[in-house]
Design a protein around this motif. Structure first.
Motif, PDB file in Angstrom:
ATOM      1  N   VAL A  25       0.841  -1.197   0.000  1.00  0.00           N
ATOM      2  CA  VAL A  25       0.000   0.000   0.000  1.00  0.00           C
ATOM      3  C   VAL A  25       0.876   1.248   0.000  1.00  0.00           C
ATOM      4  O   VAL A  25       2.040   1.201   0.413  1.00  0.00           O
ATOM      5  N   LEU A  26       0.293   2.359  -0.493  1.00  0.00           N
ATOM      6  CA  LEU A  26       0.953   3.656  -0.333  1.00  0.00           C
ATOM      7  C   LEU A  26       0.455   4.242   0.976  1.00  0.00           C
ATOM      8  O   LEU A  26      -0.755   4.307   1.197  1.00  0.00           O
ATOM      9  N   VAL A  27       1.361   4.685   1.846  1.00  0.00           N
ATOM     10  CA  VAL A  27       0.959   5.220   3.145  1.00  0.00           C
ATOM     11  C   VAL A  27       1.256   6.722   3.203  1.00  0.00           C
ATOM     12  O   VAL A  27       2.366   7.166   2.902  1.00  0.00           O
ATOM     13  N   HIS A  28       0.217   7.490   3.560  1.00  0.00           N
ATOM     14  CA  HIS A  28       0.367   8.937   3.723  1.00  0.00           C
ATOM     15  C   HIS A  28      -0.158   9.334   5.099  1.00  0.00           C
ATOM     16  O   HIS A  28      -1.319   9.058   5.421  1.00  0.00           O
ATOM     17  N   ALA A  29       0.688   9.962   5.901  1.00  0.00           N
ATOM     18  CA  ALA A  29       0.298  10.478   7.227  1.00  0.00           C
ATOM     19  C   ALA A  29      -0.465   9.443   8.060  1.00  0.00           C
ATOM     20  O   ALA A  29      -1.503   9.732   8.638  1.00  0.00           O
ATOM     21  N   GLY A  30       0.076   8.228   8.083  1.00  0.00           N
ATOM     22  CA  GLY A  30      -0.484   7.218   8.982  1.00  0.00           C
ATOM     23  C   GLY A  30      -1.659   6.433   8.423  1.00  0.00           C
ATOM     24  O   GLY A  30      -2.203   5.568   9.110  1.00  0.00           O
ATOM     25  N   PHE A  31      -2.054   6.712   7.202  1.00  0.00           N
ATOM     26  CA  PHE A  31      -3.152   5.982   6.566  1.00  0.00           C
ATOM     27  C   PHE A  31      -2.702   5.403   5.222  1.00  0.00           C
ATOM     28  O   PHE A  31      -2.071   6.112   4.435  1.00  0.00           O
ATOM     29  N   ALA A  32      -3.068   4.146   4.967  1.00  0.00           N
ATOM     30  CA  ALA A  32      -2.885   3.618   3.620  1.00  0.00           C
ATOM     31  C   ALA A  32      -3.900   4.321   2.726  1.00  0.00           C
ATOM     32  O   ALA A  32      -5.070   4.464   3.102  1.00  0.00           O
ATOM     33  N   ILE A  33      -3.460   4.821   1.569  1.00  0.00           N
ATOM     34  CA  ILE A  33      -4.398   5.516   0.681  1.00  0.00           C
ATOM     35  C   ILE A  33      -4.585   4.790  -0.647  1.00  0.00           C
ATOM     36  O   ILE A  33      -5.449   5.150  -1.432  1.00  0.00           O
ATOM     37  N   GLN A  34      -3.789   3.744  -0.906  1.00  0.00           N
ATOM     38  CA  GLN A  34      -3.898   3.072  -2.197  1.00  0.00           C
ATOM     39  C   GLN A  34      -3.196   1.723  -2.155  1.00  0.00           C
ATOM     40  O   GLN A  34      -2.098   1.609  -1.610  1.00  0.00           O
ATOM     41  N   LEU A  35      -3.842   0.714  -2.730  1.00  0.00           N
ATOM     42  CA  LEU A  35      -3.166  -0.565  -2.967  1.00  0.00           C
ATOM     43  C   LEU A  35      -2.265  -0.385  -4.176  1.00  0.00           C
ATOM     44  O   LEU A  35      -2.638   0.298  -5.126  1.00  0.00           O
ATOM     45  N   ILE A  36      -1.081  -0.994  -4.170  1.00  0.00           N
ATOM     46  CA  ILE A  36      -0.244  -0.932  -5.379  1.00  0.00           C
ATOM     47  C   ILE A  36      -0.090  -2.333  -5.956  1.00  0.00           C
ATOM     48  O   ILE A  36       0.182  -3.280  -5.235  1.00  0.00           O
ATOM     49  N   GLU A  37      -0.242  -2.408  -7.247  1.00  0.00           N
ATOM     50  CA  GLU A  37      -0.112  -3.685  -7.950  1.00  0.00           C
ATOM     51  C   GLU A  37       1.291  -3.771  -8.542  1.00  0.00           C
ATOM     52  O   GLU A  37       1.731  -2.846  -9.212  1.00  0.00           O
ATOM     53  N   GLU A  38       1.952  -4.871  -8.311  1.00  0.00           N
ATOM     54  CA  GLU A  38       3.284  -5.038  -8.904  1.00  0.00           C
ATOM     55  C   GLU A  38       3.196  -5.055 -10.423  1.00  0.00           C
ATOM     56  O   GLU A  38       4.038  -4.534 -11.125  1.00  0.00           O
ATOM     57  N   GLN A  39       2.121  -5.653 -10.922  1.00  0.00           N
ATOM     58  CA  GLN A  39       1.890  -5.748 -12.357  1.00  0.00           C
ATOM     59  C   GLN A  39       1.887  -4.369 -13.027  1.00  0.00           C
ATOM     60  O   GLN A  39       2.456  -4.163 -14.088  1.00  0.00           O
ATOM     61  N   GLU A  40       1.220  -3.417 -12.342  1.00  0.00           N
ATOM     62  CA  GLU A  40       1.083  -2.070 -12.900  1.00  0.00           C
ATOM     63  C   GLU A  40       2.449  -1.410 -13.097  1.00  0.00           C
ATOM     64  O   GLU A  40       2.657  -0.701 -14.068  1.00  0.00           O
ATOM     65  N   ALA A  41       3.346  -1.664 -12.149  1.00  0.00           N
ATOM     66  CA  ALA A  41       4.683  -1.080 -12.266  1.00  0.00           C
ATOM     67  C   ALA A  41       5.357  -1.579 -13.534  1.00  0.00           C
ATOM     68  O   ALA A  41       5.944  -0.809 -14.286  1.00  0.00           O
ATOM     69  N   ALA A  42       5.228  -2.865 -13.790  1.00  0.00           N
ATOM     70  CA  ALA A  42       5.836  -3.455 -14.983  1.00  0.00           C
ATOM     71  C   ALA A  42       5.233  -2.839 -16.247  1.00  0.00           C
ATOM     72  O   ALA A  42       5.936  -2.509 -17.193  1.00  0.00           O
TER      73      ALA A  42
END
Lengths: 363, 90
Positions: free
Chosen positions: B43-60
């Protein structure tokens, strides 16, 4: 995921070459509107690496920098209310208001605590029921749902000593003011990454449709940023402005629906004063009626001093992209990171601080 | 200020508070804004909260897109650069 791929020097060179061929001797003004982009562009020396005709301007991307003197004065006034503990993100502490800073007030005995998250402020409220904890809510759409969630949690737990001073700001209305500014010609916007994580790309469509200005949601690594710039340059060259998402690993086109629902539940749009941009209709977010009990302004009605603007400081023009930071007569002389005069030099994400720190950085 | 840090979820409690691994450091964050997140997700974490799931696939996929760039703008770049790009991806 290999983050290093997004820093690959070969790919960086390749993109710069593509950009060079694409642009030829054209000139274009591209603006980034996210403080993290400002820092990345400085850190990797991209401002000087791009072709001469491509001007990278910094816009109103640092939340602390666009916070008006009145809002800073209000936060300082909160700290003077008896029995109030102010909890704030660190970069607000040194920002000068009309006559003083939160940091100076702390030195005079005010209870001001730097927190990393509104969750930390909630924890102070839980552990110290004898104090009224006021969290200073400054930030764009990335921060709104985080602060909103803290208010929902306080409501669920029945906490009666947690409050928020909401000085949040929406990104899109500020972009519209800049698109309308006759003194600045913007050909494309490097759109923010993590603001867009929350909002998705819809709120930016008007830029292309109404103003004919393209925008690309962009990540933060050098390859991300050069990719965003190249896509924008292609739109300018092809005269086909559009809104694109080039940061799909961090941004869904529809945004984060849970976070958007949290914002809608807790806040409502209101007019807001921005440094440099004036009052922008419906660009602020105040606490909605349902959560009024958590609104620090309602609870404490602090005594706020009359606003005085700092003489000679041109942060306002910097934030509009009218001048580069080093065109301000104070830059690097009266105003530097050790002795900042304006907020753009205080926050590490401020345009002036980034220009100062990375002024000699090669690619 | 809007920085968000990729973090891997290690455990989740009943209050949607998660222990996450941030480059080897253990921290806690709330999953209230990403309630669908599971142990093992990034997840992406901003100020103590996860704000987004990240997909490894998307990075590729994002990386693959960068390689296609010259091809996307064939009209402006001429065929030579497009051919170069094809060679590289071949």
């Amino acid at each position: 995921m290999q983050l290093s791929d997004f820093r690959d020097p070969e790919l960086t060179k390749e993109l710069l070459e593509t950009l060079r061929k694409l642009c030829g001797d054209r000139t274009m003004n591209l603006m980034e509107v996210c403080g993290t982009h400002t820092v990345s562009i400085g850190r990797y020396g991209l401002r000087k690496a791009v072709p001469e005709g491509v001007k990278l301007l910094s816009g109103p991307g640092c939340p602390v920098c666009v916070t008006s003197n009145h809002d800073i004065d209000t936060a300082i006034a909160m700290a003077r209310v008896p029995n109030v503990t102010v909890a704030t993100f660190g970069d607000m502490v040194r920002v000068p208001g009309s006559s003083t800073t939160l940091g100076a007030q702390r030195a005079h005995g005010a209870d001001i605590r730097v927190v990393y998250s509104p969750l930390d402020a909630l924890e102070i409220a839980r552990k110290e029921p004898q104090h009224n904890v006021v969290f200073i809510g400054v930030g764009f759409e990335t921060t709104m749902p985080v602060v909103g969630a803290s208010i929902q949690m306080a409501a669920e737990e029945g906490l009666q000593n947690y409050f928020v001073l909401s000085a949040h700001k929406r990104t899109a209305p500020a972009l519209e003011v800049i698109a309308n500014d006759p003194q600045t010609r913007i050909d494309g916007f490097i759109l923010p990454g993590h603001v867009s994580t929350i909002t998705g790309v819809e709120p930016y469509r008007f830029l292309a449709e109404t103003y004919g200005i393209g925008g690309v949601v962009t990540g933060f690594e050098p390859v991300d940023i050069l990719n965003g710039i190249t896509r924008l340059a292609a739109m300018v060259v092809q005269q086909k402005p559009a809104i694109e998402n080039a940061y799909s690993r961090g941004v869904n086109n529809n945004g984060n629906l849970t976070a958007l629902a949290t914002i809608k539940d807790v806040f409502e749009p209101c007019d807001a004063q921005w440094r440099g941009l004036g009052v922008i209709p419906l660009s602020g977010m105040r606490i909605a009626e349902k959560y009024r009990a958590f609104d620090a302004l309602e609870a404490f009605e602090p005594d706020v001093e009359p606003v005085r603007e700092t003489k000679g400081c041109r942060c306002g023009d910097v934030l509009r992209g009218r001048i580069a930071p080093d065109a301000c007569p104070l830059f690097g002389r009266a105003c530097n990171p050790e002795n900042p005069v304006g907020p753009c030099m205080v926050s590490s994400e401020g345009s002036c601080a980034a220009y100062y720190r990375y002024r000699d950085t090669p690619l | 200020m809007c920085l968000a840090v990729p973090s891997k979820i290690v455990s989740i409690d009943s209050m949607l508070m998660a222990t996450v691994d941030v480059m080897g450091i253990s921290r806690t964050c709330s999953l209230r804004l990403v309630p669908q997140a599971r142990v093992g997700d990034y997840v992406l974490v901003h100020a103590g909260f996860a704000i987004q799931l990240i997909e490894e696939q998307e990075a590729a996929e994002t990386l693959a897109l960068f390689h296609e760039l010259p091809g996307l703008f064939e009209d402006e770049l001429g065929e030579d650069l497009t051919a170069e790009a094809e060679q590289r991806t071949a």
